[in-house]
Design a protein around this motif. Structure first.
Motif, mmCIF file in Angstrom:
data_model
loop_
_atom_site.group_PDB
_atom_site.id
_atom_site.type_symbol
_atom_site.label_atom_id
_atom_site.label_comp_id
_atom_site.label_asym_id
_atom_site.label_seq_id
_atom_site.Cartn_x
_atom_site.Cartn_y
_atom_site.Cartn_z
ATOM 1 N N ALA A 691 0.845 -1.187 0.000
ATOM 2 C CA ALA A 691 0.000 0.000 0.000
ATOM 3 C C ALA A 691 0.883 1.240 0.000
ATOM 4 N N PHE A 692 0.717 2.054 -1.031
ATOM 5 C CA PHE A 692 1.550 3.238 -1.133
ATOM 6 C C PHE A 692 1.209 4.308 -0.108
ATOM 7 N N ASP A 693 0.061 4.177 0.521
ATOM 8 C CA ASP A 693 -0.244 5.167 1.548
ATOM 9 C C ASP A 693 0.710 5.051 2.731
ATOM 10 N N SER A 694 1.472 3.934 2.809
ATOM 11 C CA SER A 694 2.440 3.765 3.893
ATOM 12 C C SER A 694 3.643 4.693 3.761
ATOM 13 N N ILE A 695 3.831 5.303 2.587
ATOM 14 C CA ILE A 695 4.952 6.219 2.423
ATOM 15 C C ILE A 695 4.498 7.651 2.196
ATOM 16 N N ALA A 696 3.222 7.888 2.354
ATOM 17 C CA ALA A 696 2.663 9.198 2.013
ATOM 18 C C ALA A 696 3.244 10.325 2.855
ATOM 19 N N LYS A 697 3.693 10.032 4.090
ATOM 20 C CA LYS A 697 4.199 11.081 4.971
ATOM 21 C C LYS A 697 5.727 11.171 4.990
ATOM 22 N N LEU A 698 6.382 10.388 4.145
ATOM 23 C CA LEU A 698 7.851 10.426 4.086
ATOM 24 C C LEU A 698 8.272 11.544 3.144
ATOM 25 N N GLU A 699 8.222 12.762 3.642
ATOM 26 C CA GLU A 699 8.365 13.934 2.780
ATOM 27 C C GLU A 699 9.770 14.100 2.204
ATOM 28 N N LYS A 700 10.791 13.494 2.834
ATOM 29 C CA LYS A 700 12.158 13.650 2.339
ATOM 30 C C LYS A 700 12.608 12.483 1.456
ATOM 31 N N LEU A 701 11.690 11.589 1.157
ATOM 32 C CA LEU A 701 12.027 10.417 0.361
ATOM 33 C C LEU A 701 12.480 10.826 -1.040
ATOM 34 N N ARG A 702 13.662 10.366 -1.428
ATOM 35 C CA ARG A 702 14.227 10.697 -2.743
ATOM 36 C C ARG A 702 14.326 9.480 -3.643
ATOM 37 N N MET A 703 14.444 8.327 -3.060
ATOM 38 C CA MET A 703 14.627 7.120 -3.850
ATOM 39 C C MET A 703 13.736 6.018 -3.290
ATOM 40 N N LEU A 704 12.935 5.447 -4.160
ATOM 41 C CA LEU A 704 12.025 4.381 -3.747
ATOM 42 C C LEU A 704 12.147 3.217 -4.705
ATOM 43 N N SER A 705 12.338 2.033 -4.170
ATOM 44 C CA SER A 705 12.353 0.817 -4.973
ATOM 45 C C SER A 705 11.374 -0.170 -4.360
ATOM 46 N N VAL A 706 10.412 -0.572 -5.170
ATOM 47 C CA VAL A 706 9.426 -1.573 -4.726
ATOM 48 C C VAL A 706 9.445 -2.703 -5.732
ATOM 49 N N LYS A 707 9.690 -3.896 -5.274
ATOM 50 C CA LYS A 707 9.783 -5.052 -6.164
ATOM 51 C C LYS A 707 8.860 -6.148 -5.645
ATOM 52 N N LEU A 708 7.816 -6.423 -6.414
ATOM 53 C CA LEU A 708 6.870 -7.473 -6.053
ATOM 54 C C LEU A 708 6.865 -8.547 -7.124
ATOM 55 N N LEU A 709 6.555 -9.763 -6.719
ATOM 56 C CA LEU A 709 6.558 -10.892 -7.640
ATOM 57 C C LEU A 709 5.179 -11.076 -8.261
ATOM 58 N N ASP A 710 5.104 -11.928 -9.285
ATOM 59 C CA ASP A 710 3.806 -12.263 -9.869
ATOM 60 C C ASP A 710 2.904 -12.839 -8.781
ATOM 61 N N GLY A 711 1.641 -12.445 -8.825
ATOM 62 C CA GLY A 711 0.702 -12.889 -7.808
ATOM 63 C C GLY A 711 0.523 -11.870 -6.702
ATOM 64 N N SER A 712 1.408 -10.848 -6.680
ATOM 65 C CA SER A 712 1.283 -9.768 -5.705
ATOM 66 C C SER A 712 0.576 -8.597 -6.356
#
Length: 852
Positions: A691-712
């Motif tokens: 759920a991307f709402d889990s990072i909604a308040k990380l205001e200084k975030l510059r780099m995000l990597s999300v890797k999910l497998l098939d079925g996710s």
């Protein structure tokens, strides 16, 4: 050189006086006195070193003041360590030698590298109170030593120390530079392409004045190449007048103008007349002479961009096709000297070019025998493609026996430097010109093994942990450290090795520059290097116990195992609980160590800033709950699963890589300083929802990597696109479509990697609106999308585009789209139809196509 250590000590004293004044009590005034005296001595050192003053007395005086600088730091460190540990009833005891036993060092081995730094004393448990009186007595002893040094300075050094070297060494070095300026080779091995490219510019019909900047490391051949261009018959015949001037570090514009005018002849009749002219008169005289003439001028060895800024008023832009060539080591000088500039970076020679140049100098028209070739190639490799070093080596060996060749091979750097004043001068000059913060960073690079590929991110964390980066209220220390490394690259003291999506990912230090760093660091007792060979892979288990006892005040512990050789800490084994005894550790790196259990004693590492457990073995690690008490932690790196008690780590900047189920259980609201986050799905736990709402308040975030497998699957995307400060975005998993107004949602996005199974529509109309997107990686199965279409004016800043898509048939790009594109890549066996203009785009130099 000593100015770096003294400046560092002065800074540390200032920090103590500002941040710890309340603890200094009655010794505060004594510390302030020491600081002021060191500042005065620093001025003297800087003046003397600026004039390149040398001598046995002066070197001994520098050695003594360096000792004092180290000792005052140790005294205060010991005192503050007592303060910091008073609550834990820890008492500092000396090491039996009457001092703190400061040591700097690196342990190099085939299997591991351990970096040991700053042993400031040994601690044992006790309940004694802090002894301010004893600290005061130690500072009094230091005051006596400082006064004694001041007395010796007045007794042994002449009043006019500044400038006395001009009559001797300074003139010699000028003669060296002057001789090198006109050293023209008929056959420039390795420079054919460079010379041809620049000769074309010099011969073309463009009428506007153009500045040509050639830059690169000292000894790379900039002056030689400029000399080849300057003396080319076709070039000289094209211009009405030509001049060559070499710039010294202590240049003045009036002197440069006088020398240029002398080169042009017949402008002024006598030297006396020339010397009577003011700077303004010289400018007018030269400008009038060149007003209707075409001219070629070489300005050699420029260190500041202000040189050309000050001179160019005298050089009219008169539409006669005039050209000015400058050579410099500084990238900034090369790129920012003039509005109309062609910048040419000079490369190192290839191994084969290096061997050809060596043979030309060492054997002439003869051929080497088998032994000579074996020894010669080994030594040439150590020159690292630097032409000056290769030429000096060839000349040194040309009249030697094989026995002497072997001696040179065993003492390569010392003999090469001894035989060539110019090599020492060229390398040391670059070092001496650095401000003290950069000097310390450069010396620190001597810790690493020869030919090491240095990870920039890791270097940054090490420099911060070592205390070599000054604190800045307005900037994060990691950003300052990165700027320092960038500046060393711009000054040609570090070579860029690999780039990753526009960023420098790794770097290397040229062999000769590393030798210089090691030599200078040893002179300053800044580090100690010991080579230790081990017979088996149980090294870490055997070395941990004595390590904890001998270096209990260690700041940095970095152990890096080979990717292919075990370290003795096997999978499932815990790091020894004794790790908790290193209570002053700021950096703990156990790389490729296959560790997946940390002891609860890690809670004792209250100063820890970086915990790096990254591994190529893909081992997931469960962190102990005590991790939540490490409030200074800034970087947490590894592969983490299970319960992560990190919600209160408000200083955390980096978290990678965390298993998606673990992340979903975290309340990240307090992680306000998080700048880099990597989340991935464990292959054994498929079907997670992110759920991307889990990072909604990380205001200084510059780099995000999300890797999910098939079925996710992804949850709602909208909170993601409310995070407008992202610079890098990497996504993989299921995605049907992107939100339409990406321009408004992610205006700062620079790097984007989309790895999705089946988008239902062409993503280009959305992505091309991103105003700052520089690097784009698309990886998906094209079940529904068969064509990608880019409109005119789309992707205004895109530099690199990578597409890997099964089922995609065509890419169409309208004229005007991607005007900045310099790298394009598709799989080698792809049948994708692409426009002709994309086929001609070269790959970026040293580009790593995978995200780091």
């Amino acid at each position: 050189m000593a100015d770096a250590i003294v400046s560092f000590a002065v800074k540390r004293l200032g920090d103590y006086l500002i941040q710890r004044a309340v603890f200094l009590g009655e010794v505060k005034n004594k510390v302030a006195w020491v600081k002021k005296e060191l500042e005065w001595m620093l001025c003297f050192i800087e003046d003397a070193e600026q004039e390149q003053f040398d001598g046995r007395l002066f070197r001994q005086w520098l050695s003594d003041i360096t000792d004092i600088a180290y000792d005052i730091e140790d005294v205060l460190d010991k005192y503050m360590l007592r303060i910091d540990h008073d609550g834990n009833s820890n008492l500092l005891q000396e090491d039996g030698r009457g001092n703190s036993g400061r040591k700097h060092g690196v342990l190099l081995a085939p299997i591991i590298s351990c970096i040991f730094h700053k042993e400031s004393g040994l601690f044992n448990k006790g309940k004694n109170k802090v002894d301010l009186y004893r600290i005061g007595k130690e500072i009094e002893a230091l005051k006596y030593r400082i006064n004694d040094l001041s007395r010796k300075r007045e007794l042994f050094f002449p009043e006019n120390i500044v400038g006395i070297s001009r009559e001797g060494k300074g003139r010699t070095l000028k003669q060296i530079r002057k001789a090198a300026s006109f050293a023209v080779e008929e056959n420039l091995i390795g420079f054919f392409d460079d010379a041809d490219r620049l000769l074309t510019i010099l011969r073309d019909k463009e009428e506007k004045r153009l500045l040509i900047s050639v830059y690169g490391m000292g000894g790379l051949g900039k002056t030689t190449l400029a000399g080849k261009l300057y003396h080319d018959k076709d070039v000289k015949s094209r211009y009405d007048c030509c001049a060559w001037v070499s710039v010294t570090q202590d240049y003045n514009i009036q002197d440069l103008l006088q020398r240029i005018i002398k080169s042009f002849r017949n402008i002024v009749t006598t030297t006396e007349e020339l010397e009577r002219m003011s700077e303004d008169d010289l400018e007018r005289c030269l400008h009038e002479y060149l007003r209707q003439r075409s001219y070629l001028v070489v300005i050699d060895d420029v260190w500041q961009k202000e040189v050309w800024q000050s001179l160019k008023r005298a050089f009219p832009d008169n539409n006669t096709g005039s050209r000015v060539i400058i050579t410099t080591r500084e990238k900034e000088v090369a790129e920012r000297s003039d509005e109309r500039t062609h910048v040419h970076k000079l490369r190192f020679l290839t191994p084969e070019e290096s061997w050809q140049l060596f043979c030309k100098k060492a054997f002439g028209n003869s051929k080497p025998n088998q032994t000579q070739e074996m020894l010669g190639r080994e030594m040439v490799e150590k020159c690292g493609g630097l032409p000056l070093a290769i030429v000096v080596l060839g000349g040194l060996l040309s009249k030697m026996t094989l026995r002497e060749w072997r001696m040179v091979r065993n003492q390569f750097w010392q003999l090469l430097k001894k035989d060539s004043i110019e090599i020492s001068y060229l390398l040391i000059l670059s070092f001496n010109k650095l401000p003290y913060q950069l000097k310390l960073c450069f010396l620190y690079l001597g810790l690493f093994p020869e030919d090491s590929e240095l990870q920039i991110e890791n270097l940054i964390r090490l420099l911060v942990a070592e205390g070599l980066i000054p604190q800045d209220q307005n900037r994060v220390m990691e950003d300052v450290a990165k700027d320092n490394l960038d500046e060393l690259m711009n000054r040609s003291l570090i070579n860029v090795d690999k780039r990753c999506w526009g960023r420098t990912a790794t770097c290397r230090v040229h062999h000769l520059l590393r030798e210089l760093a090691v030599e200078k660091a040893r002179e300053l007792r800044f580090l100690h290097i010991c080579d230790m060979l081990y017979e088996n892979s149980s090294i870490i288990e055997r070395q941990f116990a004595p390590l904890f006892k001998r270096y209990s005040c260690l700041r940095v512990l970095h152990i890096e195992a080979s990717e292919y050789v075990g370290t003795g800490i096997s999978t499932g084994q815990s790091v020894p609980k004794e790790i908790g005894e290193l209570s002053h550790l700021k950096y703990l790196g156990l790389m490729n160590a296959q560790v997946n259990v940390l002891p609860s004693s890690i809670v004792n590492l209250q100063r820890l800033e970086t915990l790096d457990l990254s591994s190529t073995f893909k081992t997931y690690l469960e962190l102990p709950t005590e991790i939540s008490r490490l409030q200074e932690l800034r970087h947490l790196i590894g592969k983490f699963k299970g319960s992560l008690e990190i919600e209160n780590l408000i200083n955390l900047q980096t978290l990678k890589v965390v298993e998606v189920e673990s992340w979903n259980k975290i309340n990240p609201d307090k992680l306000v300083n998080l700048r880099e986050l990597h989340i991935e799905e464990n292959e054994g736990m498929q079907g997670a929802v992110f759920a991307f709402d889990s990072i909604a308040k990380l205001e200084k975030l510059r780099m995000l990597s999300v890797k999910l497998l098939d079925g996710s699957s992804f949850g709602s995307l909208q909170p993601l696109f409310d995070c407008t400060c992202l610079e890098d975005l990497r996504l993989s998993g299921r995605m049907k479509k992107l939100p339409g107004d990406m321009r408004a949602i992610l205006p700062n996005l620079e790097c984007l990697s989309l790895k999705v199974p089946c988008p239902v529509e062409d993503p280009m109309p959305v992505l091309e609106t991103l105003p700052n997107l520089t690097f784009l990686d698309l990886n998906f199965n094209s079940v529904y999308v068969k064509k990608l279409f880019c409109k005119a004016q789309g992707f205004p800043q895109l530099e690199v585009l990578q597409i890997d898509s099964d089922g995609l048939e065509e890419v169409q790009v309208e004229d005007g789209a991607m005007p900045m594109l310099r790298g394009f890549r598709i799989p080698a066996n792809s049948s994708l139809r692409i426009p002709e203009n994309l086929r001609s785009i070269p790959l970026p130099e040293n580009c790593n196509w995978n995200f780091y």
